[in-house]
Design a protein around this motif. Structure first.
Motif, PDB file in Angstrom:
ATOM      1  N   ALA A 175     -17.316  18.139   0.017  1.00  0.00           N
ATOM      2  CA  ALA A 175     -17.188  16.710  -0.264  1.00  0.00           C
ATOM      3  C   ALA A 175     -15.786  16.401  -0.782  1.00  0.00           C
ATOM      4  CB  ALA A 175     -18.221  16.298  -1.314  1.00  0.00           C
ATOM      5  N   THR A 176     -15.279  15.262  -0.391  1.00  0.00           N
ATOM      6  CA  THR A 176     -13.995  14.781  -0.898  1.00  0.00           C
ATOM      7  C   THR A 176     -14.203  13.380  -1.463  1.00  0.00           C
ATOM      8  OG1 THR A 176     -13.382  13.858   1.249  1.00  0.00           O
ATOM      9  CG2 THR A 176     -12.649  16.100   0.768  1.00  0.00           C
ATOM     10  N   VAL A 177     -13.166  12.852  -2.077  1.00  0.00           N
ATOM     11  CA  VAL A 177     -13.264  11.538  -2.698  1.00  0.00           C
ATOM     12  C   VAL A 177     -12.106  10.677  -2.221  1.00  0.00           C
ATOM     13  CG1 VAL A 177     -11.955  12.169  -4.778  1.00  0.00           C
ATOM     14  CG2 VAL A 177     -13.682  10.379  -4.914  1.00  0.00           C
ATOM     15  N   TRP A 178     -12.336   9.392  -2.141  1.00  0.00           N
ATOM     16  CA  TRP A 178     -11.235   8.476  -1.875  1.00  0.00           C
ATOM     17  C   TRP A 178     -10.989   7.661  -3.120  1.00  0.00           C
ATOM     18  CZ3 TRP A 178     -15.904   6.139  -0.265  1.00  0.00           C
ATOM     19  CH2 TRP A 178     -16.014   4.772  -0.424  1.00  0.00           C
ATOM     20  N   THR A 179     -10.011   6.816  -3.090  1.00  0.00           N
ATOM     21  CA  THR A 179      -9.582   6.090  -4.292  1.00  0.00           C
ATOM     22  C   THR A 179     -10.561   5.018  -4.735  1.00  0.00           C
ATOM     23  OG1 THR A 179      -8.345   4.550  -2.902  1.00  0.00           O
ATOM     24  CG2 THR A 179      -7.141   6.431  -3.832  1.00  0.00           C
ATOM     25  N   GLY A 180     -11.598   4.788  -3.994  1.00  0.00           N
ATOM     26  CA  GLY A 180     -12.522   3.717  -4.325  1.00  0.00           C
ATOM     27  C   GLY A 180     -12.030   2.415  -3.731  1.00  0.00           C
ATOM     28  N   GLU A 187       1.101  -4.086  -5.795  1.00  0.00           N
ATOM     29  CA  GLU A 187       0.845  -3.905  -7.231  1.00  0.00           C
ATOM     30  C   GLU A 187      -0.252  -2.869  -7.475  1.00  0.00           C
ATOM     31  OE1 GLU A 187       2.981  -7.395  -6.398  1.00  0.00           O
ATOM     32  OE2 GLU A 187       0.919  -7.027  -5.772  1.00  0.00           O
ATOM     33  N   TRP A 188      -1.215  -2.802  -6.596  1.00  0.00           N
ATOM     34  CA  TRP A 188      -2.315  -1.840  -6.748  1.00  0.00           C
ATOM     35  C   TRP A 188      -1.968  -0.446  -6.268  1.00  0.00           C
ATOM     36  CZ3 TRP A 188      -7.759  -1.893  -7.961  1.00  0.00           C
ATOM     37  CH2 TRP A 188      -8.141  -3.030  -8.660  1.00  0.00           C
ATOM     38  N   LEU A 189      -1.000  -0.328  -5.382  1.00  0.00           N
ATOM     39  CA  LEU A 189      -0.668   0.981  -4.817  1.00  0.00           C
ATOM     40  C   LEU A 189      -0.371   2.043  -5.867  1.00  0.00           C
ATOM     41  CD1 LEU A 189      -0.311   2.690  -2.297  1.00  0.00           C
ATOM     42  CD2 LEU A 189       2.071   1.901  -2.206  1.00  0.00           C
ATOM     43  N   PRO A 190       0.464   1.777  -6.890  1.00  0.00           N
ATOM     44  CA  PRO A 190       0.717   2.819  -7.884  1.00  0.00           C
ATOM     45  C   PRO A 190      -0.533   3.231  -8.674  1.00  0.00           C
ATOM     46  CG  PRO A 190       2.308   1.029  -8.117  1.00  0.00           C
ATOM     47  CD  PRO A 190       1.282   0.588  -7.121  1.00  0.00           C
ATOM     48  N   GLN A 191      -1.512   2.348  -8.773  1.00  0.00           N
ATOM     49  CA  GLN A 191      -2.725   2.668  -9.510  1.00  0.00           C
ATOM     50  C   GLN A 191      -3.617   3.657  -8.750  1.00  0.00           C
ATOM     51  OE1 GLN A 191      -4.749  -0.864 -11.041  1.00  0.00           O
ATOM     52  NE2 GLN A 191      -2.820  -1.982 -10.881  1.00  0.00           N
TER      53      GLN A 191
END
Length: 193
Positions: A175-180, A187-191
């Motif tokens: 299993a892997t995860v994505w950023t949600g 503005e959201w990219l660095p988060q």
């Protein structure tokens, strides 16, 4: 192109977000939307022959009223709901109330695996698991059930899933995860990094 990930439309013609706890008799949790995959085995084989693996979104809940009745009678439904994945959790605004499966139960995993096995046989390759923040272990045990479904159809097939959230132990499953769910802005990219 190595893979295609499909949202709700691969298995149903409607979103279940507004469903009441009893669900709908016309909703199909385990099948195909004929408007998207009218000949799923042939279509999935054609894509696989091109080296393209197809994954479909899964939700940790049921929407079909008959399946919900069966699950309730067996005590398979969690008392919690999906708090929309944000932080802090929005329990007051949560959805899928009284429709989320309790994957920590072995009998739920066994049943769910048997439902997915046919989809693997048809040619589905992996799962995009979304909205499993219904309980701390949902994502883990949900993946255990999906791996079991793959093993029902293949002794050595490689399991893979893409998950919105994570709990310890999932990496050993494949299993892997994505950023949600994020806002598509600079503005959201660095988060997300």
């Amino acid at each position: 192109l190595d893979g295609i990930i499909m949202d709700f439309e691969w298995f149903t013609t409607e979103s279940d977000y507004a469903f009441a706890p009893q669900g709908k008799s016309t909703y199909h949790d385990f099948g195909y939307n004929p408007g998207t995959l009218n000949e799923p085995r042939d279509q999935l084989k054609d894509l696989r022959d091109l080296g393209i693996r197809v994954g479909g979104i899964r939700k940790p809940r049921l929407g079909n009223s008959d399946l919900l009745d069966m699950a309730r009678k067996k005590g398979w439904i969690l008392t919690s709901a999906e708090p929309a994945g944000g932080w802090p959790a929005d329990f007051a605004g949560s959805y899928a109330k009284q429709r989320c499966l309790n994957y920590s139960r072995a009998d739920v995993r066994e049943w769910y695996s048997s439902q997915l096995a046919g989809l693997y046989k048809d040619g589905m390759s992996f799962w995009w698991n979304d909205e499993g923040e219904t309980d701390y272990f949902t994502f883990h045990y949900w993946n255990v059930a999906q791996l079991k479904a793959l093993r029902m159809t293949s002794d050595n097939g490689r399991f893979y899933s893409l998950n919105r959230a994570w709990s310890p132990g999932m990496a050993r499953l494949g299993a892997t995860v994505w950023t949600g769910d994020v806002v598509p802005t600079w503005e959201w990219l660095p988060q997300t990094a």
